[in-house]
Design a protein around this motif. Structure first.
Motif, PDB file in Angstrom:
ATOM      1  N   SER A  40     -16.295   6.214   6.222  1.00  0.00           N
ATOM      2  CA  SER A  40     -16.248   7.546   6.829  1.00  0.00           C
ATOM      3  C   SER A  40     -16.824   8.601   5.878  1.00  0.00           C
ATOM      4  CB  SER A  40     -14.799   7.918   7.169  1.00  0.00           C
ATOM      5  OG  SER A  40     -14.703   9.298   7.480  1.00  0.00           O
ATOM      6  N   PRO A  41     -17.613   9.537   6.425  1.00  0.00           N
ATOM      7  CA  PRO A  41     -18.114  10.634   5.575  1.00  0.00           C
ATOM      8  C   PRO A  41     -16.996  11.568   5.133  1.00  0.00           C
ATOM      9  CG  PRO A  41     -18.646  11.043   7.889  1.00  0.00           C
ATOM     10  CD  PRO A  41     -18.099   9.644   7.811  1.00  0.00           C
ATOM     11  N   HIS A  42     -15.818  11.457   5.768  1.00  0.00           N
ATOM     12  CA  HIS A  42     -14.687  12.318   5.440  1.00  0.00           C
ATOM     13  C   HIS A  42     -13.673  11.618   4.530  1.00  0.00           C
ATOM     14  CE1 HIS A  42     -16.280  15.039   8.417  1.00  0.00           C
ATOM     15  NE2 HIS A  42     -16.203  14.107   9.333  1.00  0.00           N
ATOM     16  N   GLN A  43     -14.063  10.462   3.984  1.00  0.00           N
ATOM     17  CA  GLN A  43     -13.175   9.760   3.072  1.00  0.00           C
ATOM     18  C   GLN A  43     -12.886  10.644   1.867  1.00  0.00           C
ATOM     19  OE1 GLN A  43     -11.212   7.541   2.534  1.00  0.00           O
ATOM     20  NE2 GLN A  43     -11.451   6.410   0.654  1.00  0.00           N
ATOM     21  N   PRO A  44     -11.606  10.964   1.602  1.00  0.00           N
ATOM     22  CA  PRO A  44     -11.293  11.892   0.512  1.00  0.00           C
ATOM     23  C   PRO A  44     -11.537  11.333  -0.879  1.00  0.00           C
ATOM     24  CG  PRO A  44      -9.292  11.044   1.504  1.00  0.00           C
ATOM     25  CD  PRO A  44     -10.420  10.591   2.379  1.00  0.00           C
ATOM     26  N   ARG A  45     -11.342  10.024  -1.064  1.00  0.00           N
ATOM     27  CA  ARG A  45     -11.508   9.459  -2.404  1.00  0.00           C
ATOM     28  C   ARG A  45     -12.979   9.247  -2.713  1.00  0.00           C
ATOM     29  NH1 ARG A  45      -8.226   7.554  -5.874  1.00  0.00           N
ATOM     30  NH2 ARG A  45      -6.495   7.470  -4.416  1.00  0.00           N
ATOM     31  N   THR A  46     -13.416   9.747  -3.854  1.00  0.00           N
ATOM     32  CA  THR A  46     -14.814   9.582  -4.280  1.00  0.00           C
ATOM     33  C   THR A  46     -14.939   8.819  -5.579  1.00  0.00           C
ATOM     34  OG1 THR A  46     -14.755  11.731  -5.390  1.00  0.00           O
ATOM     35  CG2 THR A  46     -15.544  11.704  -3.111  1.00  0.00           C
ATOM     36  N   THR A  47     -13.832   8.645  -6.309  1.00  0.00           N
ATOM     37  CA  THR A  47     -13.876   7.914  -7.575  1.00  0.00           C
ATOM     38  C   THR A  47     -12.932   6.719  -7.508  1.00  0.00           C
ATOM     39  OG1 THR A  47     -12.168   9.375  -8.503  1.00  0.00           O
ATOM     40  CG2 THR A  47     -14.461   9.954  -8.927  1.00  0.00           C
ATOM     41  N   PHE A  48     -13.364   5.624  -8.109  1.00  0.00           N
ATOM     42  CA  PHE A  48     -12.579   4.396  -8.113  1.00  0.00           C
ATOM     43  C   PHE A  48     -12.571   3.830  -9.528  1.00  0.00           C
ATOM     44  CE2 PHE A  48     -14.148   4.997  -3.861  1.00  0.00           C
ATOM     45  CZ  PHE A  48     -13.100   4.630  -3.037  1.00  0.00           C
ATOM     46  N   ASP A  49     -11.389   3.473 -10.008  1.00  0.00           N
ATOM     47  CA  ASP A  49     -11.256   2.916 -11.342  1.00  0.00           C
ATOM     48  C   ASP A  49     -11.904   1.529 -11.370  1.00  0.00           C
ATOM     49  OD1 ASP A  49     -10.108   1.366 -13.545  1.00  0.00           O
ATOM     50  OD2 ASP A  49      -8.776   3.076 -13.835  1.00  0.00           O
ATOM     51  N   PRO A  50     -12.963   1.330 -12.168  1.00  0.00           N
ATOM     52  CA  PRO A  50     -13.667   0.037 -12.193  1.00  0.00           C
ATOM     53  C   PRO A  50     -12.760  -1.132 -12.570  1.00  0.00           C
ATOM     54  CG  PRO A  50     -14.970   1.731 -13.301  1.00  0.00           C
ATOM     55  CD  PRO A  50     -13.612   2.320 -13.055  1.00  0.00           C
ATOM     56  N   ALA A  51     -11.867  -0.923 -13.542  1.00  0.00           N
ATOM     57  CA  ALA A  51     -10.989  -2.014 -13.980  1.00  0.00           C
ATOM     58  C   ALA A  51     -10.032  -2.434 -12.860  1.00  0.00           C
ATOM     59  CB  ALA A  51     -10.206  -1.581 -15.222  1.00  0.00           C
ATOM     60  N   LYS A  52      -9.455  -1.426 -12.178  1.00  0.00           N
ATOM     61  CA  LYS A  52      -8.542  -1.732 -11.082  1.00  0.00           C
ATOM     62  C   LYS A  52      -9.277  -2.402  -9.925  1.00  0.00           C
ATOM     63  CE  LYS A  52      -5.128   1.923 -11.967  1.00  0.00           C
ATOM     64  NZ  LYS A  52      -4.465   3.128 -11.414  1.00  0.00           N
ATOM     65  N   LEU A  53     -10.511  -1.961  -9.676  1.00  0.00           N
ATOM     66  CA  LEU A  53     -11.296  -2.548  -8.597  1.00  0.00           C
ATOM     67  C   LEU A  53     -11.627  -4.006  -8.911  1.00  0.00           C
ATOM     68  CD1 LEU A  53     -12.321  -1.414  -5.921  1.00  0.00           C
ATOM     69  CD2 LEU A  53     -14.501  -0.928  -7.028  1.00  0.00           C
ATOM     70  N   LYS A  54     -11.953  -4.285 -10.167  1.00  0.00           N
ATOM     71  CA  LYS A  54     -12.261  -5.653 -10.586  1.00  0.00           C
ATOM     72  C   LYS A  54     -11.030  -6.540 -10.459  1.00  0.00           C
ATOM     73  CE  LYS A  54     -14.368  -8.222 -14.414  1.00  0.00           C
ATOM     74  NZ  LYS A  54     -14.956  -8.117 -15.792  1.00  0.00           N
ATOM     75  N   SER A  55      -9.868  -5.993 -10.827  1.00  0.00           N
ATOM     76  CA  SER A  55      -8.625  -6.750 -10.722  1.00  0.00           C
ATOM     77  C   SER A  55      -8.296  -7.057  -9.264  1.00  0.00           C
ATOM     78  CB  SER A  55      -7.491  -5.954 -11.361  1.00  0.00           C
ATOM     79  OG  SER A  55      -6.245  -6.600 -11.186  1.00  0.00           O
ATOM     80  N   LEU A  56      -8.516  -6.073  -8.390  1.00  0.00           N
ATOM     81  CA  LEU A  56      -8.259  -6.276  -6.968  1.00  0.00           C
ATOM     82  C   LEU A  56      -9.206  -7.329  -6.395  1.00  0.00           C
ATOM     83  CD1 LEU A  56      -6.805  -5.506  -4.359  1.00  0.00           C
ATOM     84  CD2 LEU A  56      -8.446  -3.624  -4.077  1.00  0.00           C
ATOM     85  N   ALA A  57     -10.466  -7.288  -6.825  1.00  0.00           N
ATOM     86  CA  ALA A  57     -11.441  -8.280  -6.354  1.00  0.00           C
ATOM     87  C   ALA A  57     -11.019  -9.694  -6.748  1.00  0.00           C
ATOM     88  CB  ALA A  57     -12.823  -7.950  -6.916  1.00  0.00           C
ATOM     89  N   ALA A  58     -10.507  -9.837  -7.968  1.00  0.00           N
ATOM     90  CA  ALA A  58     -10.048 -11.155  -8.422  1.00  0.00           C
ATOM     91  C   ALA A  58      -8.869 -11.631  -7.587  1.00  0.00           C
ATOM     92  CB  ALA A  58      -9.669 -11.086  -9.897  1.00  0.00           C
ATOM     93  N   SER A  59      -7.968 -10.709  -7.258  1.00  0.00           N
ATOM     94  CA  SER A  59      -6.815 -11.059  -6.438  1.00  0.00           C
ATOM     95  C   SER A  59      -7.250 -11.475  -5.035  1.00  0.00           C
ATOM     96  CB  SER A  59      -5.863  -9.863  -6.353  1.00  0.00           C
ATOM     97  OG  SER A  59      -4.804 -10.123  -5.455  1.00  0.00           O
ATOM     98  N   ILE A  60      -8.208 -10.730  -4.462  1.00  0.00           N
ATOM     99  CA  ILE A  60      -8.695 -11.048  -3.113  1.00  0.00           C
ATOM    100  C   ILE A  60      -9.405 -12.393  -3.106  1.00  0.00           C
ATOM    101  CG2 ILE A  60     -10.450 -10.378  -1.421  1.00  0.00           C
ATOM    102  CD1 ILE A  60      -9.617  -7.489  -1.856  1.00  0.00           C
ATOM    103  N   GLU A  61     -10.137 -12.683  -4.163  1.00  0.00           N
ATOM    104  CA  GLU A  61     -10.851 -13.960  -4.238  1.00  0.00           C
ATOM    105  C   GLU A  61      -9.872 -15.130  -4.264  1.00  0.00           C
ATOM    106  OE1 GLU A  61     -14.846 -15.520  -6.485  1.00  0.00           O
ATOM    107  OE2 GLU A  61     -13.401 -14.377  -7.666  1.00  0.00           O
ATOM    108  N   THR A  62      -8.693 -14.916  -4.866  1.00  0.00           N
ATOM    109  CA  THR A  62      -7.681 -15.970  -4.963  1.00  0.00           C
ATOM    110  C   THR A  62      -6.801 -16.054  -3.717  1.00  0.00           C
ATOM    111  OG1 THR A  62      -7.580 -15.678  -7.367  1.00  0.00           O
ATOM    112  CG2 THR A  62      -5.738 -16.827  -6.319  1.00  0.00           C
ATOM    113  N   ASP A  63      -6.312 -14.876  -3.266  1.00  0.00           N
ATOM    114  CA  ASP A  63      -5.311 -14.866  -2.199  1.00  0.00           C
ATOM    115  C   ASP A  63      -5.800 -14.273  -0.879  1.00  0.00           C
ATOM    116  OD1 ASP A  63      -3.370 -15.885  -4.023  1.00  0.00           O
ATOM    117  OD2 ASP A  63      -3.131 -13.860  -4.831  1.00  0.00           O
ATOM    118  N   GLY A  64      -7.010 -13.730  -0.855  1.00  0.00           N
ATOM    119  CA  GLY A  64      -7.502 -13.076   0.354  1.00  0.00           C
ATOM    120  C   GLY A  64      -6.942 -11.660   0.461  1.00  0.00           C
TER     121      GLY A  64
END
Length: 310
Positions: A40-64
């Motif tokens: 959405s162009p109205h998404q309020p969040r514009t910054t994402f912590d790279p470390a947290k995003l990488k950790s979440l990606a690893a979790s999704i890869e393991t558990d979906g």
């Protein structure tokens, strides 16, 4: 990294659960292709912590993905707009998932913007700049105005609501729409938003970016912004970020830039300033109650008056 205490306004905002905001129960989750989801162009969040995003990606890869994303139907057939879950969507793309679980709802752009703000506020604190911009986006949709014109509208409503104003702001449909948005959020009035939040967007660019990127707390940003000299302000900002200075330390740094104030009992050397100072002292002096002193003052004033006229 700023703590929740450093972002003092978003902690007051409390929304109803998603189901209440939608006015209906959400539908069962289903899988759709990642390629069919647009942010959405109205998404309020514009910054994402790279470390947290990488950790979440690893979790999704393991558990979906354990919690479905929230999307809405768009005018484009087969294309959905993301309402909630951009971090999960980004992480899913990082591990190249082809499909993700979603809950599909049919809601307006206004309701979608409100839900996006809700989701971000409840799950992970937005920085104060993102939250302010998110609320402006929500008002923009509700008022059907370009987002850049919303602040001027809010300032106009504020002026009309002032006691000295002859305008009846309560009968203004724009005022009613603004009130409705803030009542839905709860905890913060539009007047408080105008007074405390809109000024954040006027911070110097370098400070604005530091706050937006999560490098600088709100309270520290406003303290540094009070330094008028751009070069000095940038030096303090750089030192604050590199040394992770506390607010007390930042204020001490700023204090070193201030010229020393004259002592209270030190008379100014400039004659005009001395006269101004003497005038203020004379208004409170008991010397005029003493007839002898009063006659001396009158005589000195006559001499001064004659001198000034020559």
């Amino acid at each position: 990294m700023p703590s929740k205490r450093d972002t003092p306004y978003n902690s007051r905002i409390r929304f109803s659960p998603v189901e209440d905001l939608l006015g209906m129960d959400t539908s069962p989750a289903q899988e759709i292709p990642v390629s069919k989801i647009q942010v959405s162009p109205h998404q309020p969040r514009t910054t994402f912590d790279p470390a947290k995003l990488k950790s979440l990606a690893a979790s999704i890869e393991t558990d979906g993905i354990l919690q479905p994303l929230l999307v809405r139907v768009t005018e484009k057939p087969g294309i959905y707009e993301l309402i909630a879950g951009e971090r999960r969507l980004r992480a899913a793309r990082m591990v190249q998932l082809e499909q993700v679980p979603v809950v599909i709802v049919e809601v307006s752009a206004e309701k979608a913007a409100q839900l996006a703000l809700v989701e971000n506020l409840q799950r992970e604190d937005l920085n104060p700049i993102e939250e302010t911009e998110g609320i402006l986006n929500l008002l923009s949709i509700r008022l059907e105005l370009p987002v850049e014109t919303v602040p001027s509208l809010l300032y106009r409503l504020q002026n009309q609501a002032a006691p000295s104003s002859s305008h009846n702001v309560m009968a203004n449909p724009e005022h009613a729409a603004v009130e409705a948005v803030f009542q839905a959020m709860g905890g913060m009035s539009w007047q408080s938003f105008v007074k405390n939040r809109l000024p954040l967007l006027n911070l110097p660019d370098e400070i604005l970016e530091a706050v937006r990127g999560g490098q600088l707390a709100y309270s520290k940003a406003t303290a540094i912004a009070r330094v008028k000299d751009p070069k000095a302000r940038q030096q303090i900002l750089k030192k604050a970020l590199e040394a992770e200075l506390s607010l007390t330390q930042i204020r001490a740094e700023i204090q070193t830039l201030q010229p020393a104030a004259p002592k209270a009992d030190e008379a100014p050397r400039d004659p005009q300033k001395r006269l101004q100072q003497m005038s203020r002292v004379a208004k409170k002096s008991p010397a005029f109650d003493d007839p002898t002193k009063k006659q001396r003052i009158i005589k000195l004033l006559d001499q001064l008056e004659t001198l000034l006229k020559d």
